[in-house]
Design an enzyme around this catalytic site. Sequence first.
Site, PDB file in Angstrom:
ATOM      1  N   GLU A   1       0.820  -1.058   0.420  1.00 31.98           N
ATOM      2  CA  GLU A   1       0.321  -0.112   0.188  1.00 31.98           C
ATOM      3  C   GLU A   1       0.871   1.353  -0.245  1.00 31.98           C
ATOM      4  O   GLU A   1       0.694   1.932   0.893  1.00 31.98           O
ATOM      5  CB  GLU A   1      -0.488   0.247   1.497  1.00 31.98           C
ATOM      6  CG  GLU A   1      -1.484  -0.901   0.843  1.00 31.98           C
ATOM      7  CD  GLU A   1      -2.268  -0.819   2.859  1.00 31.98           C
ATOM      8  OE1 GLU A   1      -3.938  -1.531   2.495  1.00 31.98           O
ATOM      9  OE2 GLU A   1      -2.046  -0.780   3.690  1.00 31.98           O
TER      10      GLU A   1
HETATM   11  C1  TNX Z   1      -4.663  -3.777   5.171  1.00 32.67           C
HETATM   12  S1  TNX Z   1      -3.564  -5.995   4.046  1.00 32.67           S
HETATM   13  C2  TNX Z   1      -3.291  -4.018   5.353  1.00 32.67           C
HETATM   14  C3  TNX Z   1      -3.597  -3.339   6.951  1.00 32.67           C
HETATM   15  C4  TNX Z   1      -3.952  -2.648   7.565  1.00 32.67           C
HETATM   16  C5  TNX Z   1      -5.291  -3.461   7.048  1.00 32.67           C
HETATM   17  C6  TNX Z   1      -7.137  -3.281   7.839  1.00 32.67           C
HETATM   18  C7  TNX Z   1      -2.269  -5.380   4.011  1.00 32.67           C
HETATM   19  C8  TNX Z   1      -1.133  -5.410   3.613  1.00 32.67           C
HETATM   20  N1  TNX Z   1      -2.594  -3.899   5.034  1.00 32.67           N
HETATM   21  O1  TNX Z   1      -1.786  -1.670   6.583  1.00 32.67           O
HETATM   22  O2  TNX Z   1      -4.196  -2.425   8.803  1.00 32.67           O
HETATM   23  O3  TNX Z   1      -5.762  -3.213   5.733  1.00 32.67           O
HETATM   24  O4  TNX Z   1      -7.293  -4.911   7.521  1.00 32.67           O
END
Ligand code: TNX
Length: 531
Positions: A348
């Site tokens: 992300e």
């Molecule tokens: C996505 S999926 C994230 C996290 C968040 C989470 C909450 C991923 C690798 N990262 O940073 O805490 O969703 O569900």
Amino acid sequence: MKYVRFHTITIISGLLLVGACRPAAPPVTPQPATKPAVKPIDLTPRVVPQPASLTRGTGAPFVITATTGIVVDAGAGQVQPIGETLAMLLRKSTSFPVLVSQAGGTAAPGTIRLRLANDRQSLGEEGYELTVASDSVVLVAYRPAGLFHGVQTIRQLLPSAIESEIGLERDWAIPALTIADQPRFPWRGGMIDVGRHFLTVREVQQFIDLLALYKMNVLHIHLTDDQGWRIQINSRPRLTAVGSLSQMGGGPGGFFTQQDYTDIVRYAQARYITVVPEIEMPGHSWAALTTYPELTCKPRPPDPYTGPDLGWSALCPDKEVTYAYIDDVIKEVAAITPGPYLHIGGDEVASLSDSQYVKFIGRAQDIVNKYGKVMIGWEEITKAKLKPATIAQMWKSDSVTAALSYGSKLILSPATHAYLDMQYTPETELGLHWSGYVEVRDAYDWNPATFAPGLTESNVLGIEAPIWGETVRNIGAVNYMSVPRLPALAEVGWTPQAGRDWDSFRSRIAAHAPRWRYLGVNYYPSPQIPW
Ligand code: TNX
């Protein structure tokens, strides 16, 4: 005195009144004194994860008594502590002495024998064979991890009260049976997020206890995020002096000293669990950037961040100081981590271009490898040029083809099945629901080998269940969100697909609730389970 006399008179007149209104009582026939009916003990094995093969015996069960002892191989150093682990479990609740002794030869009657067998290579690194008869319990493995897992099976075959912290009287019976068991996948993990909300060493150890009970073998600790930095780095003391003081929603934060971290690692090692530390980069890095504002390409005031947004922060891939910083951090984290892996996050990152991201991941991979570790990253890292040893962890599984093209096996953590921070239902007070609701059956009913197009059984290293920390602040919350989904996912990772069945799982896991209550483990009483 006046008061007492008045009181007595009232009672007597009350009795007289009651007596006067009642019909005459029938004559009472004296009954012989009988004991209340004793509930017969249920010897149905309710092991989770379901063993690969289990055959019920026809004979009487093995009953643990005051003279039961544990016999371990003489000279096999790693077997003695596993024998002690079992003895400690049995001593608390039975109040029996349960001595652990070393011996060779065949098992003496009335003993539990733990043995490593060099010729049982077919059992693999984690498999075991358990034979229970009325006069002996024999547990055999090729490697110590197999004995440890076998001890968890013995534990689950005993009545739930075996988890009691105080002595109780029970028939401590183990049903006669033969089990030959080994895991489907070598990677069966749980991930805990201390970045958003800090958890204490003891709380992390309690999560490790849960992993061990269900034969999971990896603890991935998400140590840093926008909201907090949680691991002491001696060459960069400001990371904890400044970056650890915040948490999601405001509050005190916290961090692990390197000694704390080592205590966690040792506790996990004694349970045959590998710790995988994660230092998030280049995104999810605001806590570090508040202490080193020069490491970002897009400066903003270095105030702590306590909100829920994702994807906005990033280390600057275009500055050499960034790589000096990563080198310092990875060097120290690698040095205190005995396991072969180091996770760099990588997910992300909305504020960098693709070319910046790809350049950054390549350099991070070189640094992780330089300090002797295999790099793991969330599936976004497959955009970069990766080495075959590097491992991608899938959360949405839309980069399976890219990941397989460079030769890696995959860790599967699909948010729709494996995210323990998703709400069970719209009524669940904790958790998020961006990937939908994940009831227990959703966590259980999926096949890793066919989960995404292009996957086969042999591409899958295993599964991992992350519990992100936005809404989860303490071990009570961690347990509520994990149980019973974590045991469900443990079975997804351990039991061959052909041996898995939802109806069987739900009836077996229902019988674990009294065990969780003895252990003080909070759980979600799902309506899908016949408690
Ligand atoms: C996505 S999926 C994230 C996290 C968040 C989470 C909450 C991923 C690798 N990262 O940073 O805490 O969703 O569900």
